[in-house]
Design a protein around this motif. Sequence first.
Motif, mmCIF file in Angstrom:
data_model
loop_
_atom_site.group_PDB
_atom_site.id
_atom_site.type_symbol
_atom_site.label_atom_id
_atom_site.label_comp_id
_atom_site.label_asym_id
_atom_site.label_seq_id
_atom_site.Cartn_x
_atom_site.Cartn_y
_atom_site.Cartn_z
ATOM 1 N N VAL A 97 0.857 -1.196 0.000
ATOM 2 C CA VAL A 97 0.000 0.000 0.000
ATOM 3 C C VAL A 97 0.889 1.241 0.000
ATOM 4 N N GLU A 98 0.691 2.107 -0.978
ATOM 5 C CA GLU A 98 1.558 3.277 -1.122
ATOM 6 C C GLU A 98 1.084 4.429 -0.250
ATOM 7 N N LYS A 99 0.813 4.084 1.000
ATOM 8 C CA LYS A 99 0.349 5.034 2.008
ATOM 9 C C LYS A 99 0.827 4.510 3.356
ATOM 10 N N PRO A 100 1.033 5.377 4.330
ATOM 11 C CA PRO A 100 1.475 4.887 5.639
ATOM 12 C C PRO A 100 0.406 4.045 6.320
ATOM 13 N N VAL A 101 0.822 2.927 6.889
ATOM 14 C CA VAL A 101 -0.076 2.044 7.626
ATOM 15 C C VAL A 101 0.403 1.997 9.074
ATOM 16 N N VAL A 102 -0.463 2.407 9.995
ATOM 17 C CA VAL A 102 -0.140 2.451 11.418
ATOM 18 C C VAL A 102 -0.911 1.344 12.132
ATOM 19 N N ALA A 103 -0.201 0.535 12.920
ATOM 20 C CA ALA A 103 -0.857 -0.437 13.793
ATOM 21 C C ALA A 103 -0.988 0.196 15.169
ATOM 22 N N ALA A 104 -2.214 0.302 15.652
ATOM 23 C CA ALA A 104 -2.473 0.817 16.996
ATOM 24 C C ALA A 104 -2.873 -0.376 17.859
ATOM 25 N N VAL A 105 -1.896 -0.925 18.565
ATOM 26 C CA VAL A 105 -2.079 -2.184 19.293
ATOM 27 C C VAL A 105 -2.717 -1.883 20.642
ATOM 28 N N ASN A 106 -4.014 -2.173 20.736
ATOM 29 C CA ASN A 106 -4.815 -1.797 21.900
ATOM 30 C C ASN A 106 -4.817 -2.844 23.010
ATOM 31 N N THR A 205 1.979 12.608 1.161
ATOM 32 C CA THR A 205 1.910 11.146 1.210
ATOM 33 C C THR A 205 2.578 10.478 0.010
ATOM 34 N N LYS A 206 2.729 11.194 -1.089
ATOM 35 C CA LYS A 206 3.478 10.617 -2.212
ATOM 36 C C LYS A 206 4.931 10.395 -1.802
ATOM 37 N N GLY A 207 5.507 11.381 -1.126
ATOM 38 C CA GLY A 207 6.874 11.230 -0.619
ATOM 39 C C GLY A 207 6.972 10.140 0.433
ATOM 40 N N LEU A 208 5.943 10.023 1.281
ATOM 41 C CA LEU A 208 5.951 8.949 2.276
ATOM 42 C C LEU A 208 5.894 7.584 1.600
ATOM 43 N N ALA A 209 5.137 7.493 0.502
ATOM 44 C CA ALA A 209 5.056 6.231 -0.244
ATOM 45 C C ALA A 209 6.419 5.879 -0.843
ATOM 46 N N TYR A 210 7.107 6.878 -1.372
ATOM 47 C CA TYR A 210 8.443 6.624 -1.922
ATOM 48 C C TYR A 210 9.395 6.158 -0.817
ATOM 49 N N THR A 211 9.288 6.781 0.352
ATOM 50 C CA THR A 211 10.120 6.358 1.488
ATOM 51 C C THR A 211 9.857 4.899 1.836
ATOM 52 N N LYS A 212 8.578 4.521 1.856
ATOM 53 C CA LYS A 212 8.195 3.145 2.167
ATOM 54 C C LYS A 212 8.775 2.173 1.142
ATOM 55 N N GLN A 213 8.712 2.535 -0.135
ATOM 56 C CA GLN A 213 9.253 1.671 -1.176
ATOM 57 C C GLN A 213 10.769 1.520 -1.037
ATOM 58 N N LEU A 214 11.432 2.577 -0.666
ATOM 59 C CA LEU A 214 12.887 2.508 -0.461
ATOM 60 C C LEU A 214 13.229 1.619 0.724
ATOM 61 N N LEU A 215 12.442 1.722 1.794
ATOM 62 C CA LEU A 215 12.686 0.864 2.955
ATOM 63 C C LEU A 215 12.450 -0.600 2.604
ATOM 64 N N ASN A 216 11.444 -0.871 1.772
ATOM 65 C CA ASN A 216 11.188 -2.244 1.360
ATOM 66 C C ASN A 216 12.388 -2.860 0.652
ATOM 67 N N VAL A 217 12.976 -2.130 -0.284
ATOM 68 C CA VAL A 217 14.083 -2.710 -1.049
ATOM 69 C C VAL A 217 15.416 -2.627 -0.303
ATOM 70 N N SER A 218 15.496 -1.807 0.740
ATOM 71 C CA SER A 218 16.757 -1.685 1.478
ATOM 72 C C SER A 218 17.143 -2.987 2.165
ATOM 73 N N PHE A 219 16.161 -3.879 2.390
ATOM 74 C CA PHE A 219 16.459 -5.156 3.026
ATOM 75 C C PHE A 219 17.301 -6.052 2.129
ATOM 76 N N SER A 220 17.229 -5.842 0.815
ATOM 77 C CA SER A 220 17.936 -6.737 -0.104
ATOM 78 C C SER A 220 19.005 -6.055 -0.948
ATOM 79 N N ASN A 221 19.038 -4.723 -0.959
ATOM 80 C CA ASN A 221 20.036 -4.006 -1.756
ATOM 81 C C ASN A 221 21.365 -3.867 -1.038
ATOM 82 N N ASP A 222 22.438 -3.728 -1.827
ATOM 83 C CA ASP A 222 23.696 -3.298 -1.227
ATOM 84 C C ASP A 222 23.725 -1.763 -1.234
ATOM 85 N N LEU A 223 24.776 -1.168 -0.680
ATOM 86 C CA LEU A 223 24.841 0.281 -0.520
ATOM 87 C C LEU A 223 24.740 1.006 -1.856
ATOM 88 N N THR A 224 25.487 0.550 -2.856
ATOM 89 C CA THR A 224 25.486 1.223 -4.155
ATOM 90 C C THR A 224 24.117 1.170 -4.801
#
Length: 261
Positions: A97-106, A205-224
């Motif tokens: 989802v290209e939007k921030p998702v918050v879990a509010a654990v009650n 939120t478009k920028g937040l979506a881009y941030t989320k996509q970058l975090l997703n791929v950071s798990f498998s990318n190298d630095l370059t």
Amino acid sequence: MSDSPSLLFSLDGGVATICFNRPQVFNSVNKEVALALQQHLRECQQNPAVRAVLLTGTGKAFCAGQDLAEITGPESPEVAEIVEKLYNPIVELIRGVEKPVVAAVNGVAAGAGANLALACDIVVAKESASFIQAFSKIGLIPDSAGTFFLPRLIGMQRASALMMTGDKVSAAEAVQMGMIYKAFPDETFEQEAQALVKKLAAMPTKGLAYTKQLLNVSFSNDLTQQLRYEADFQLRAGNTSDYREGVAAFMEKRQPSFTGQ
């Protein structure tokens, strides 16, 4: 809120709230709930009126994971089938989802319920809430991407211990070890969680979506590779209306009005 009595949905001010509503069984998930959650997450992605998503529960629990009554009958589906058809798509939708998702654990978040929360972009909890990797207590392994996210959040040693022992983690301990973002007093939890998700919904939120996509791929990318992705996504962000509005508001010393475009 509206929709299935087992999973409530509402949209207000750009915030889509999805709420587990089976308090009599600690919001455990059955097929109906899982498929409804998948559908609502798809709708949140497709609906431009949704700018942020809040996932929470009613009663004393956030989500106790799979409803075991559904998988213990003589004609019940295999656990692996449940995981592949019900839980894995939910995790992928949360991350997609290209939007921030918050879990509010009650309240208590156990088993798959804990791991669905940890798949969200930001996790906050009541001070009285707790997290339990309960799988080992019945001879199963952590699913719903628990073995993916938890060691990345808190390290391999702690993740191994929590998954093998099934020890309960308080909200305060979860904050301390980096499992979740913040714990709020029970009395102000709902207001604090709402304030957080409303803040996100009002942001670019478009920028937040881009941030989320970058975090997703950071798990498998190298630095370059990651640096290249950052340059690409920064170019995209720089071409958004929200970037232009943000700069103009800064120069004009006023509050920005972002549209997610």
